[in-house]
Design a protein around this motif. Structure first.
Motif, PDB file in Angstrom:
ATOM      1  N   UNK A 138       0.631   7.692  22.838  1.00 36.03           N
ATOM      2  CA  UNK A 138       0.097   8.129  24.130  1.00 36.03           C
ATOM      3  C   UNK A 138       1.104   9.008  24.868  1.00 36.03           C
TER       4      UNK A 138
ATOM      5  N   UNK B  97       2.122   1.552  13.004  1.00 34.99           N
ATOM      6  CA  UNK B  97       1.286   0.376  13.245  1.00 34.99           C
ATOM      7  C   UNK B  97       1.090  -0.457  11.978  1.00 34.99           C
ATOM      8  N   UNK B  98       1.094   0.175  10.823  1.00 37.84           N
ATOM      9  CA  UNK B  98       0.828  -0.587   9.600  1.00 37.84           C
ATOM     10  C   UNK B  98       2.112  -1.054   8.924  1.00 37.84           C
TER      11      UNK B  98
ATOM     12  N   UNK C 267       1.380   2.492  19.821  1.00 42.58           N
ATOM     13  CA  UNK C 267       0.459   2.974  20.843  1.00 42.58           C
ATOM     14  C   UNK C 267       1.207   3.710  21.949  1.00 42.58           C
TER      15      UNK C 267
ATOM     16  N   UNK D 189     -12.304   6.372  10.852  1.00 44.83           N
ATOM     17  CA  UNK D 189     -11.116   6.897  11.514  1.00 44.83           C
ATOM     18  C   UNK D 189     -11.301   8.373  11.829  1.00 44.83           C
TER      19      UNK D 189
ATOM     20  N   UNK E 266       5.250  -3.566  16.481  1.00 42.95           N
ATOM     21  CA  UNK E 266       4.753  -2.295  15.948  1.00 42.95           C
ATOM     22  C   UNK E 266       3.513  -1.784  16.660  1.00 42.95           C
ATOM     23  N   UNK E 267       2.590  -2.683  17.008  1.00 47.77           N
ATOM     24  CA  UNK E 267       1.355  -2.185  17.614  1.00 47.77           C
ATOM     25  C   UNK E 267       1.627  -1.603  18.995  1.00 47.77           C
TER      26      UNK E 267
ATOM     27  N   UNK F 233      -7.244  -1.272  10.276  1.00 46.05           N
ATOM     28  CA  UNK F 233      -6.158  -1.079   9.320  1.00 46.05           C
ATOM     29  C   UNK F 233      -5.090  -2.151   9.371  1.00 46.05           C
ATOM     30  N   UNK F 234      -4.815  -2.684  10.546  1.00 44.88           N
ATOM     31  CA  UNK F 234      -3.683  -3.606  10.656  1.00 44.88           C
ATOM     32  C   UNK F 234      -4.145  -5.050  10.586  1.00 44.88           C
ATOM     33  N   UNK F 235      -5.206  -5.385  11.317  1.00 46.37           N
ATOM     34  CA  UNK F 235      -5.621  -6.781  11.370  1.00 46.37           C
ATOM     35  C   UNK F 235      -6.205  -7.229  10.030  1.00 46.37           C
TER      36      UNK F 235
ATOM     37  N   UNK G  67       1.045   7.283  14.213  1.00 45.66           N
ATOM     38  CA  UNK G  67       0.509   6.009  14.704  1.00 45.66           C
ATOM     39  C   UNK G  67       0.298   5.058  13.534  1.00 45.66           C
ATOM     40  N   UNK G  68      -0.323   5.575  12.501  1.00 44.68           N
ATOM     41  CA  UNK G  68      -0.617   4.769  11.321  1.00 44.68           C
ATOM     42  C   UNK G  68       0.634   4.188  10.709  1.00 44.68           C
TER      43      UNK G  68
ATOM     44  N   UNK H 126       0.807  -1.217   0.000  1.00 47.37           N
ATOM     45  CA  UNK H 126       0.000   0.000   0.000  1.00 47.37           C
ATOM     46  C   UNK H 126       0.850   1.281   0.000  1.00 47.37           C
TER      47      UNK H 126
ATOM     48  N   UNK I  29     -11.766   5.159   6.335  1.00 45.99           N
ATOM     49  CA  UNK I  29     -11.269   6.517   6.534  1.00 45.99           C
ATOM     50  C   UNK I  29     -12.307   7.363   7.276  1.00 45.99           C
TER      51      UNK I  29
ATOM     52  N   UNK J 110     -11.898   1.220   1.691  1.00 40.27           N
ATOM     53  CA  UNK J 110     -10.991   2.243   2.230  1.00 40.27           C
ATOM     54  C   UNK J 110     -11.712   3.505   2.670  1.00 40.27           C
TER      55      UNK J 110
ATOM     56  N   UNK K  70      -7.896   4.347  19.235  1.00 44.73           N
ATOM     57  CA  UNK K  70      -6.836   3.868  18.346  1.00 44.73           C
ATOM     58  C   UNK K  70      -6.885   2.355  18.183  1.00 44.73           C
ATOM     59  N   UNK K  71      -7.365   1.655  19.235  1.00 46.61           N
ATOM     60  CA  UNK K  71      -7.474   0.205  19.103  1.00 46.61           C
ATOM     61  C   UNK K  71      -8.431  -0.134  17.967  1.00 46.61           C
TER      62      UNK K  71
ATOM     63  N   UNK L 185      -9.109   1.752  15.372  1.00 44.56           N
ATOM     64  CA  UNK L 185      -8.414   2.105  14.129  1.00 44.56           C
ATOM     65  C   UNK L 185      -7.436   1.002  13.747  1.00 44.56           C
ATOM     66  N   UNK L 186      -6.748   0.518  14.752  1.00 45.15           N
ATOM     67  CA  UNK L 186      -5.765  -0.539  14.499  1.00 45.15           C
ATOM     68  C   UNK L 186      -6.441  -1.775  13.913  1.00 45.15           C
TER      69      UNK L 186
ATOM     70  N   UNK M  96      -9.299  -2.667   3.925  1.00 47.65           N
ATOM     71  CA  UNK M  96      -9.119  -3.276   2.602  1.00 47.65           C
ATOM     72  C   UNK M  96     -10.453  -3.483   1.904  1.00 47.65           C
TER      73      UNK M  96
ATOM     74  N   UNK N  21      -6.565   5.871  23.601  1.00 54.47           N
ATOM     75  CA  UNK N  21      -6.152   4.474  23.530  1.00 54.47           C
ATOM     76  C   UNK N  21      -7.235   3.612  22.882  1.00 54.47           C
TER      77      UNK N  21
END
Lengths: 572, 533
Positions: A197, A180-181, A193, B422, A188-189, B478-480, A176-177, A137, B419, B415, B471-472, B474-475, B412, B468
């Motif tokens: 913070x 984390x990505x 974080x 987010x 990374x996570x 985007x990440x999982x 963060x993005x 990406x 967004x 998007x 962001x979890x 968001x994570x 994915x 916190x």
């Protein structure tokens, strides 16, 4: 008062517009995204160079008396012979944004931020070049990276405190993005974080302090309208110079704050603001996010991170902490110097012990940023100029470090130092660049590290300016008799420099010299350096050498920016 | 030719009149439209409400008028319909807010297939909006109670709106059961606190010597003991008791701790558009009336003609403490949630806590900063939460799950949705360029301005905790990764409109529109500090 020169707006908006365009691109448009990012950061870098080289030092050194609405020069209410002065910002863009609250879209640079803008340009442009190979990406990566860069630029060029905080927090979320990505999968996570913070907590605590100052300044100017500068929109304003004048006029130094005789507003809030932003500069004991964050981040983000973001913390601590609450700085910096000392020595020790290539660099950043804080704590021109130079020198150096480490890691897929070796034979350019960075890190003349670290140590040896500790009305237990313990601090800090030499030599030896294991690292030969990588290395290396050989190119400008700070600290 | 006074009176309730018309049109259209076209009723309601919101912005008279030359300068002029409502800028800003958001909710309801596109749904939303709109302007104990109940009763019905489907499936049955449970729970809690609230109102009515207009009550309490006000009761215990009773009622509506227990269950069980409505419109209107009520009934000295005594200090302390408890508990409990709707429920409790910070600041800042910050915050909050819930509905439709972990791979799959989500989460967390940053900034500013620096400090620390859990989410998006990574999510009409509008509002209110909205909110705040001469 509306002014517009457009250059700094350009610096700021090239990355923002670039990010928006990249967001709107088709998902498959990988190369287009890379080129747009390179163009956006390159254009900002070009404007940044223009700003740096055409910044007028003589103009900055002229006295900047402030006049009130009646056209009279404003004198210090406690010392009528002394006129209050504003900081000279050049390349000003200035519009009203939110009139009711006294918020302006106001950009400008002084000598220090001119250098920082250029540093951001160098690191971000090199960062884009080095990220050319990202295949996961890349569109999103580049867009986020540009947003991060825009946030960083914004902090350096804003001369309105609301705007500054706006950009400061704007940079948090892309960071963060990015980590984390695209970061290192193992941590990374967690690291992203933790870093986010930590950074937010520092800035929001400082935010409350700044709001308190804002209201106090407003109340003060309402009471003394003849002290209000003509340029301010009203008694309540977030403009930096507005609050700076209030600080000089003693608005924050009224004793009896919170019911304690010796407590003033500036003494109470200085630690919150200085240490709050100091978190981002890696100040001990809040440095913990930094190595974890650097290691987990993708290469380009580590470069921006260690190279520029940590300077952003130091800069904000100086500008909003020291320059708005100078009396607090006089009281607290003499003990904060110990935190900085711990940074220098402890950071170097830990770096020495690391087996992980990137952790070494991460802790070396903690150690080097300690020198910047030490420079601030000297409160004299020599030390502070050194701190400013160190901010630039370390920024370029550490960006170079992370770039080279990233190049090695991309091909070896390990950062375990003992299992690396001999890379200089296969990647000579990377090896030479790393050694050059190492020499800067050790403070070898004639490279930029020496130019930066030497004045800091001299400044420390000279100690706190006499005007401060000899003032009979003003003395603390720490500064009595001239704060001679500063000299012992020099002696201990030098230990950090010796340790730096030790770990740099160890890492260089382990990673780049010795036997190269062709079977284990086949990718090194298969995957040569791209032209972009080479270009990035050259861009960064040039500055380390140029600044080392001809320091006045920058020291003069930085000195012109710290002179008003020292004048503020030494004038009661 | 109608007189200017009558014109003002009519214009002041024009939004409610128009809303009633829309509700009737929706019901009639449902009767006459063929079955396959019944979905249009949603458009009628939604777009009708947008139109009314714009009309409200332009037509309704207040201190500052945008178009017409009908400014109402003094409090006497603003008190219309015999003092039942006060048509000022605070009323207008909240009316625009609730009516517009009501429209967005109607459009949102069109995409939730569990609602079966029933026209009643839109009609009841519109009726609830009438209540919310009146609540924003209400200036009389009777009107406050009626408006409040109009909103509440409509929402009790809406919460239980999902009925058992004709061909029962396990999952559908479960949703229907949970919806019924949430409706009943909401009703029981609501009627219980309404009783407390009404009790408080009657006490205030009696103690003030028989006034129902809140401004008259305030003047009576202030002037207690002077000539003409001999029979006003201002003994500490009874008056404090009345204040507490009233606070129970308001606390329930804004879901402040310790009156929040219904929130997570109702939010989880109710149909998602209704959840969105409860968390935005109902909450915003309640804040409007809370600000107005407290400032009028227990006025600070500056607002009193004859000030023998002032009781504003009581509720300032009370709301400061409520604010601390609410935001801290809301944020801490949000940390452990696994269901997205429950997470938003606790987050909205925390958001109410932040806003209470502004409420605690209204009495001590005369510049109207406190009320302005509440208005600004609510304005951006309703758009943010609407955006959030719109994405949640689409996500639930696609996955049949409300678990946060199932949002994996959303970035994915779609998007733009990721967004938008987010953006909404960042706005709630107070990160620029989303409007939440400015909103929080104004609240902290108001708190510091009124000497509540400690409260602002607790507020910023809470913002860290909140970041916190946002962001979890968001994570996860985007990440999982998930197995359905490459299955795109269907975005039916009119969702692009809903999401686009609210996302644009969130970004613009945080950047280019700060100035106009803030001036408007400041004007609204200043209006509250106009003396009754």
């Amino acid at each position: 008062m509306e002014e517009f020169s457009g250059i700094l707006t350009g610096v700021l908006f090239f990355p923002i517009i670039g990010a928006i365009i990249i967001f709107l691109l088709d998902e498959k448009a990988k190369n287009e995204a890379r080129w747009i990012a390179a163009f956006a950061t390159g254009a900002s870098l070009a404007l940044g160079l223009l700003v740096f080289f055409t910044y007028d030092v003589d103009l900055a050194r002229e006295p900047h008396d402030v006049v009130n609405a009646q056209g009279d020069t404003i004198a210090d209410p406690e010392n009528p012979e002394q006129n209050l002065s504003s900081i000279d910002f050049q390349f000003v863009d200035n519009f009203v944004w939110v009139e009711d609250l006294g918020i302006r879209y106001q950009l400008g640079v002084d000598g220090l931020t001119a250098a920082m803008v250029m540093l951001t340009g160098l690191a971000s442009f090199a960062g884009v070049l080095i990220s050319w190979g990202i295949e996961d990406r890349p569109r999103e990566f580049m867009a986020m990276f540009l947003l991060l860069v825009a946030g960083v630029y914004g902090v350096f060029v804003s001369t309105d405190i609301f705007l500054l905080l706006f950009f400061y927090e704007l940079s948090i979320f892309p960071m963060y993005f990015l980590i984390a990505i695209w970061g290192w999968k193992e941590t990374r996570e967690y690291a992203a974080m933790k870093l986010t913070l930590y950074i937010l907590i520092g800035s929001v605590v400082a935010l409350v302090g700044l709001l308190v100052l804002y209201f106090q300044a407003g109340a003060f100017f309402t009471e003394h309208p003849n002290l209000l500068p003509a340029t301010s929109d009203g008694a309540y304003s977030f403009e930096f110079n507005h609050l700076h004048i209030a600080a000089q006029a003693g608005a924050f130094d009224i004793p009896g704050y919170l019911g304690f005789d010796a407590m003033t507003m500036s003494r109470f809030w200085f630690p919150f603001i200085f240490i709050g932003f100091g978190v981002l500069a890696g100040l001990f004991p809040f440095h913990n996010w930094s190595p974890d964050g650097h290691v987990a981040a993708p290469t380009a983000v580590s470069m921006i991170h260690a190279g520029v973001l940590m300077k952003l913390g130091a800069y904000a601590a100086l500008r909003l902490g020291v320059q708005l609450t100078p009396d607090g700085a006089r009281v607290h910096l003499p003990w904060i110097v110990f935190l900085a000392l711990i940074n220098v020595v402890y950071g170097a020790f830990i770096a020495f012990r690391q087996r992980d290539f990137k952790y070494v660099i991460g802790f070396s950043s903690v150690s080097h940023m300690g020198l910047v804080s030490l420079g601030f704590a000297t409160m004299n021109i020599t030390g502070m100029t050194g701190a400013g130079l160190q901010m630039f020198s370390h920024g370029v150096m550490t960006a170079l470090f992370f770039a080279t480490v990233g190049m090695v890691y991309d091909r070896s897929h390990t950062r375990d130092l003992p299992s690396l070796g001999g890379f200089i034979t296969k990647m000579p350019m990377v090896g030479v660049a790393f050694i050059l960075g190492g020499l800067v890190s050790m403070g070898m003349p004639p490279l930029s590290g020496f130019v930066a670290e030497f004045p800091i140590l001299i400044g420390l040896w000279r100690g706190i300016p006499e005007e401060i500790w000899s003032n009979p009305d003003w003395a603390t237990a720490l500064t009595e008799g001239g704060a001679e313990y500063y000299r012992y601090i020099v002696l201990i800090a030098v230990l950090g420099i010796i340790l730096t030499a030790a770990y740099v030599l160890r890492v260089t030896g382990q990673a780049f010299f010795g036997d190269f294991n062709e079977e284990r690292y086949p990718e090194v030969s298969e995957n040569p350096l791209r032209i972009q990588d080479r270009l990035a290395i050259i861009i960064l290396c040039v500055w380390l050498v140029v600044l080392g050989i001809y320091p006045p190119i920058m020291s003069d400008k930085i000195e012109s920016a710290v002179e008003p700070v020292v004048a503020l600290l030494t004038n009661f | 030719m109608i007189s200017a006074e009558l014109a003002n009176n009519l214009l002041a309730v024009a939004p409610e009149i128009l809303l009633t018309l829309v509700a009737l049109v929706v019901i009639l259209a449902d009767l006459y439209l063929p079955a396959e076209n019944k979905r249009i009723t949603g458009y009628i309601a939604g777009l009708g409400l947008f139109g009314i919101a714009i009309a409200t912005l332009i037509l309704v008279p207040a201190n500052q008028s945008l178009v017409l030359d009908n400014t109402l300068d003094t409090v006497e002029e603003q008190l219309l319909w015999g003092g039942m409502i006060r048509s000022d800028d605070l009323a207008r800003i909240f009316r625009v807010m609730v009516i517009f958001t009501g429209g967005l909710t109607c459009l949102m309801g069109m995409g939730d297939r569990r609602l079966n596109y029933k026209a009643e749904f839109y009609a009841i939303i519109v009726i609830a909006t009438i209540g919310a709109s009146l609540l924003s302007a209400a200036a009389d104990l009777v009107m406050i109670f009626i408006a409040l109940e109009t909103v509440s009763i409509s929402l009790y019905i809406l919460s239980g709106f999902i009925r058992l489907p004709v061909t029962p499936g396990q999952e559908a049955e479960q949703f229907a059961m949970r919806s019924a449970e949430s409706g009943l729970k909401y009703f029981l809690f609501g009627s219980f606190t309404s009783a407390f609230f009404l009790y408080g109102l009657t006490l205030i009515y009696g103690f003030s010597g028989g006034h129902t207009n809140i401004y008259e009550i305030g003047q009576a309490f202030g002037a207690a003991g002077t000539e003409g006000f001999e029979n006003v009761v201002t003994d500490t215990i009874p008056l404090l008791f009345a204040l507490l009773m009233v606070t129970v009622g308001f606390g329930f509506k804004i879901s402040a701790v310790p009156f929040h227990f219904w929130t997570p269950d109702v939010y989880e069980g109710a149909p998602t558009p209704v959840t969105s409505y409860i968390s935005t419109v109902s909450k915003a209107a309640s804040f409007a009336v809370l600000v107005r009520f407290m400032l009028a009934v227990f006025s600070p000295e500056e607002l009193l003609d004859v000030a023998t005594s002032s009781y504003s200090e009581w509720w300032v302390q009370l709301f400061a403490i409520l604010s601390v408890v609410t935001m801290t508990l809301g944020n801490l409990l949000a940390l452990v949630q696994r269901n997205i709707k429950r997470l938003i429920a606790y987050s909205s409790i925390a958001q109410a806590g932040y806003t209470l910070m502004g409420v605690a600041a209204i009495a001590t800042t005369q510049a109207g900063d406190g009320a302005a910050s509440v208005a600004f915050y609510m304005f951006m909050y309703v758009f943010t939460n609407t955006l959030l819930f719109a994405v949640v509905i689409l996500f639930t439709n696609a996955t049949n799950s409300e678990t946060i972990a199932d949002m994996a791979g959303l970035s994915r799959r779609s998007p733009w949705l990721a967004l938008a989500m987010t953006l909404a989460l960042l706005s709630l967390a107070g990160i620029p360029p989303a409007a939440g940053f400015v909103g929080k900034f104004l609240l902290f500013r108001a708190a510091v301005d009124s000497g509540l620096t400690w409260l602002a400090m607790i507020g910023v620390l809470n913002a860290i905790v909140a970041l916190y859990y946002y962001l979890v989410v968001v994570k996860v998006m985007y990440v999982d990764r998930s197995e359905d990574d490459d299955v795109p999510i269907n975005i039916p009409n009119p969702y692009p409109l809903v999401i686009g509008t609210s996302a644009a509002a969130v970004v613009l209110l945080g950047t280019f529109l700060i100035t106009p909205l803030n001036s408007w909110a400041e004007a609204a705040g200043l209006d509250l500090f106009r003396l009754i001469s």
